[in-house]
Design an enzyme around this catalytic site. Structure first.
Site, PDB file in Angstrom:
ATOM      1  N   ASP A 138      -8.634   3.934  14.136  1.00  0.00           N
ATOM      2  CA  ASP A 138      -9.254   4.843  15.105  1.00  0.00           C
ATOM      3  C   ASP A 138     -10.562   5.420  14.548  1.00  0.00           C
ATOM      4  O   ASP A 138     -10.561   6.104  13.518  1.00  0.00           O
ATOM      5  CB  ASP A 138      -8.229   5.966  15.389  1.00  0.00           C
ATOM      6  CG  ASP A 138      -8.485   6.647  16.699  1.00  0.00           C
ATOM      7  OD1 ASP A 138      -9.561   6.454  17.282  1.00  0.00           O
ATOM      8  OD2 ASP A 138      -7.584   7.401  17.136  1.00  0.00           O
ATOM      9  N   GLY A 180     -16.411   5.368  23.706  1.00  0.00           N
ATOM     10  CA  GLY A 180     -17.381   6.430  23.855  1.00  0.00           C
ATOM     11  C   GLY A 180     -18.792   5.890  23.823  1.00  0.00           C
ATOM     12  O   GLY A 180     -19.661   6.382  24.495  1.00  0.00           O
ATOM     13  N   TRP A 181     -19.018   4.884  23.042  1.00  0.00           N
ATOM     14  CA  TRP A 181     -20.326   4.256  23.039  1.00  0.00           C
ATOM     15  C   TRP A 181     -20.138   2.845  22.496  1.00  0.00           C
ATOM     16  O   TRP A 181     -19.170   2.570  21.806  1.00  0.00           O
ATOM     17  CB  TRP A 181     -21.329   5.046  22.202  1.00  0.00           C
ATOM     18  CG  TRP A 181     -21.014   5.076  20.747  1.00  0.00           C
ATOM     19  CD1 TRP A 181     -21.578   4.309  19.789  1.00  0.00           C
ATOM     20  CD2 TRP A 181     -20.037   5.885  20.087  1.00  0.00           C
ATOM     21  NE1 TRP A 181     -21.018   4.585  18.568  1.00  0.00           N
ATOM     22  CE2 TRP A 181     -20.072   5.549  18.723  1.00  0.00           C
ATOM     23  CE3 TRP A 181     -19.128   6.845  20.511  1.00  0.00           C
ATOM     24  CZ2 TRP A 181     -19.246   6.160  17.787  1.00  0.00           C
ATOM     25  CZ3 TRP A 181     -18.302   7.452  19.585  1.00  0.00           C
ATOM     26  CH2 TRP A 181     -18.379   7.108  18.241  1.00  0.00           C
ATOM     27  N   ASP A 224      -8.672   9.078  25.983  1.00  0.00           N
ATOM     28  CA  ASP A 224      -7.212   9.265  26.014  1.00  0.00           C
ATOM     29  C   ASP A 224      -6.699   9.441  27.443  1.00  0.00           C
ATOM     30  O   ASP A 224      -7.233  10.225  28.216  1.00  0.00           O
ATOM     31  CB  ASP A 224      -6.823  10.491  25.185  1.00  0.00           C
ATOM     32  CG  ASP A 224      -6.993  10.225  23.697  1.00  0.00           C
ATOM     33  OD1 ASP A 224      -7.603   9.200  23.333  1.00  0.00           O
ATOM     34  OD2 ASP A 224      -6.518  11.050  22.908  1.00  0.00           O
TER      35      ASP A 224
HETATM   36  C1  GLA Z   1      -7.222   9.683  19.403  1.00  0.00           C
HETATM   37  C2  GLA Z   1      -6.607   8.444  20.045  1.00  0.00           C
HETATM   38  C3  GLA Z   1      -5.185   8.723  20.468  1.00  0.00           C
HETATM   39  C4  GLA Z   1      -4.377   9.197  19.265  1.00  0.00           C
HETATM   40  C5  GLA Z   1      -5.055  10.384  18.617  1.00  0.00           C
HETATM   41  C6  GLA Z   1      -4.385  10.766  17.304  1.00  0.00           C
HETATM   42  O1  GLA Z   1      -7.349  10.705  20.323  1.00  0.00           O
HETATM   43  O2  GLA Z   1      -7.372   8.041  21.136  1.00  0.00           O
HETATM   44  O3  GLA Z   1      -4.587   7.574  21.048  1.00  0.00           O
HETATM   45  O4  GLA Z   1      -4.269   8.131  18.374  1.00  0.00           O
HETATM   46  O5  GLA Z   1      -6.419  10.108  18.330  1.00  0.00           O
HETATM   47  O6  GLA Z   1      -5.045  11.772  16.628  1.00  0.00           O
END
Ligand code: GLA
Length: 676
Positions: free
Chosen positions: A423, A468-469, A489
């Site tokens: 992530d 986001g970009w 999300d």
């Molecule tokens: C981001 C991701 C979510 C989750 C959170 C955890 O927001 O998009 O799916 O993994 O982080 O912090």
């Protein structure tokens, strides 16, 4: 909007204000500055807005200032409703796809407001429609209203009406910058004892969903799996039926062993190549046979979209070892593992500090990661972990993998993980979002981990979480991602889920075996994001829309619910073998939008057997009769149609199929005769 319509609207506005002024003696200026237009007028912002479908409006304020509503996030700063330079003390600040249903008891006269995109988003990409629905029929439609265009006056006769719905549509182009205001919105009642009451939408009869539990053995999806030769192989044959079941496999690829009582295949492929394995499942109620294809090669993971569970939408930052074990137990107990759900993924908040050697540890909620992975593997399931290329994860307080990529990946492999969600989040501190956002910079951290994973002795499904970009869907496969997030999300509202799902037009070309668009985790069942557990806010029909759309689009189906509390509806919704067969179809051709007519849309995809899966989606406020023509699908003549949710043949149809689709609902069918 055409000039002529604008002129009509302007004339109506003048009429509305003159009428109000005459009846209630309020003047235009006074109305705008917060004086009620008549003594019998009720400001809509004074009503209970919690029943809104979609994001709850902000009374007397524009809907800007951050996401709000999520645990731990500060409330967004107040921003006055401002349209064409005029500040409205009353009104509703909304985001698109929000519906507010109001019971009038036949005691209303009219609805007045000024509708437009808030001045604060004048230069944005927003486009909306303002609509007023009276007793199930649309009585006012602003037409498409874009950011920067003048607001429109709204004046709708409500005489005798029982129910009115105020709706802001997304203009058919998604919800970006759709910050809309119902400025000065008021309902004029017949007398000052009558009061409108918000009600929520009319409740439809629940959809009919076939049971996923059948007595006769059945071989389910996925029917194809892959692994790098020499690395650990694990596959649980997806088979359901009354037990005890017994499994047999002919022509199993070299290096693999089948446990005949559990249907779990383990070992390591000894060589590259594709092996069709004939599988037989026998139980007290009969026998099922079929082929499972095993592909041995590097980068042969996720040949169909991953099916599984993830902790985030239910346990959030509070996730523990016990809950992950319980999720694995529940996948088996509910029969969802038998329908192909495989991955049990820990999201953020498992991380502890780095030790003296810089090696990442798990925190006190996860006492023994290897034991946890062994536990999940023992059920024939696989386990996922979470990190990111930046110094910290999205939860900020936890360490991510920046400058520890190789070390961390080795640790995940040592523990026995099979899937990594990587992530972006704090990587913006390394490559600032508004600074160096060139493609090579966006790809760099993902390529780095790809190279690291390729050097390990374990296969990892590689899930890019980047949004986001940078249009990640255009290059996610290039950097070796098996899936990539194409959205922020998700939350369990119609606006969020449908806003994400229906915005995926043209993304289908980037999906295929081994690389999928990730429209985020499922929001059905008991959810909580680490707070109090509650049922999804989606209606049963909306939940069918969610699973149908994700299945047609070949999106990963990653459950975000507490499965130990799943009810029968949720299990049948998630475990419908005919719907999952669409999602898991080995051809891997994701659906695009075939046709659109107002707020009804048909999405379809070709299947490996030569038939087509077709979803007729109604995003409108009321039920609609929908038709899909064979000519839109490349079909002709008489074709059999089967309802996949109900497991029901609807008979052969000539040239087209028509059906009534409930509000916020879907009919998902398979059309055609198998040719392969
Ligand atoms: C981001 C991701 C979510 C989750 C959170 C955890 O927001 O998009 O799916 O993994 O982080 O912090």
């Amino acid at each position: 909007m055409t000039r002529i319509r604008r002129v009509i609207h302007a004339a109506l506005a003048v009429l509305a204000i003159v009428t109000l002024a005459r009846r209630g003696s309020a003047q235009d200026a006074a109305w705008l500055s917060g004086v009620r237009p008549t003594a019998n007028a009720i400001w809509v912002d004074s009503l209970d807005l919690s029943k809104t479908i979609g994001r709850e409006p902000r009374p007397g304020q524009a809907a800007i200032g951050g996401r709000g509503g999520r645990a731990g996030q500060p409330a967004p700063a107040p921003t006055p409703i401002t349209l064409d330079g005029t500040v409205y003390q009353h009104g509703l600040g909304v985001t698109s796809n929000a519906e507010l249903w109001i019971d009038l008891g036949g005691k209303a006269k009219r609805f007045v407001a000024v509708g437009g995109i808030d001045d604060a988003r004048k230069t944005g990409r927003g486009s909306v429609t303002f609509e007023v629905w009276v007793d199930g029929r649309k009585r006012f439609d602003s037409g498409l209203l874009k950011a920067g265009q003048p607001a429109v006056p709204i004046n709708v006769d409500l005489s005798g009406a029982k129910r009115v719905a105020l709706f802001v549509g997304d203009g058919g182009d998604g919800t970006t910058d759709d910050i809309a205001d119902w400025g000065g919105a008021a309902i004029v009642m017949t007398d000052n004892t009558a009061h409108p009451v918000t009600t929520g939408a009319p409740v439809d009869p629940p959809p009919v969903v076939a049971s996923s539990a059948t007595a006769a053995p059945s071989l389910n999806s996925p029917r194809i799996t892959g692994s790098t030769p020499g690395r650990p192989f694990l596959f649980r044959i997806p088979a359901s039926g009354a037990g005890p079941l017994k499994f047999a496999a002919k022509n199993l690829a070299a290096g693999l062993t089948l446990d005949v009582t559990t249907g779990i295949i383990t070992g390591a492929l000894t060589r590259a190549g594709t092996t069709p394995v004939d599988v037989t499942v026998t139980g007290p109620k009969g026998k099922a046979t079929g082929t499972i294809t095993i592909v041995g090669s590097q980068h042969s993971l996720a040949l169909t979209p991953p099916l599984g569970w993830n902790s985030w939408n239910v346990w959030g930052g509070a996730v523990t070892d016990a809950e992950v074990r319980a999720a694995a137990d529940a996948l088996v107990k509910t029969g969802l593992a038998a329908q192909g759900y495989t991955y049990v993924n820990i999201d953020d908040a498992w991380e502890g500090p780095r030790d003296a050697n810089g090696e990442i540890t798990s925190n006190e909620k996860f006492p023994d990661m290897k034991a946890l992975a062994d536990y999940v593997h023992g059920k024939g399931l696989k386990i996922g972990i979470y990190s990111g290329p930046g110094p910290r994860t999205c939860q900020q307080r936890f360490a991510a993998s920046y400058q520890h990529e190789m070390q961390d990946a080795k640790t995940w492999a040592k523990w026995g993980f099979d899937y990594i969600k990587y992530d972006w989040c704090s990587y913006s501190d390394i490559e600032p979002k508004n600074g160096n956002a060139e493609l090579p910079a966006l790809q760099k951290p993902y390529l780095l981990l790809r190279a690291v994973l390729d050097g390990l002795d374990r296969d990892f499904v590689y899930s890019l979480c980047q949004y986001g970009w940078g249009s990640v869907w255009t290059w996610g496969a290039e950097v070796g991602g098996n899936l990539w997030r194409v959205t922020g999300d998700i939350t369990d509202t119609w606006a969020s889920m449908s806003g994400i799902g229906f915005a995926q037009t043209d993304h289908e070309q980037f999906a295929g075996p081994g690389h999928w668009n990730d429209t985020d985790m499922l929001v059905v069942g008991k959810l909580g994001w680490g707070g109090t557990l509650r049922d999804t806010k989606l209606t049963p029909n909306e939940q069918l829309v969610h699973i149908s759309l994700w299945s047609l689009q070949a999106a990963p189906l990653i459950i975000g619910a507490d499965l130990s509390q799943a009810d029968e509806f949720t299990i049948n919704l998630l475990g419908n073998p005919e719907v999952l067969a669409v999602n898991q179809d080995p051809l891997g051709k994701a659906a695009g939008r075939t046709t659109r007519n107002g707020r009804t849309e048909v999405w379809s995809r070709p299947l490996s057997d030569g038939t087509r899966a077709v979803g007729l989606f109604n995003r409108d406020l009321v039920a609609q009769t929908m038709t899909v023509k064979w000519s839109d699908l490349g079909l002709a003549g008489s074709q059999p149609v089967r309802d996949l949710w109900q497991h029901k043949d609807l008979g052969a149809k000539s040239d087209a199929f028509s059906v009534v689709v409930p509000r916020h609902g879907v009919v998902l069918v398979k059309i055609g005769r198998p040719t392969r």
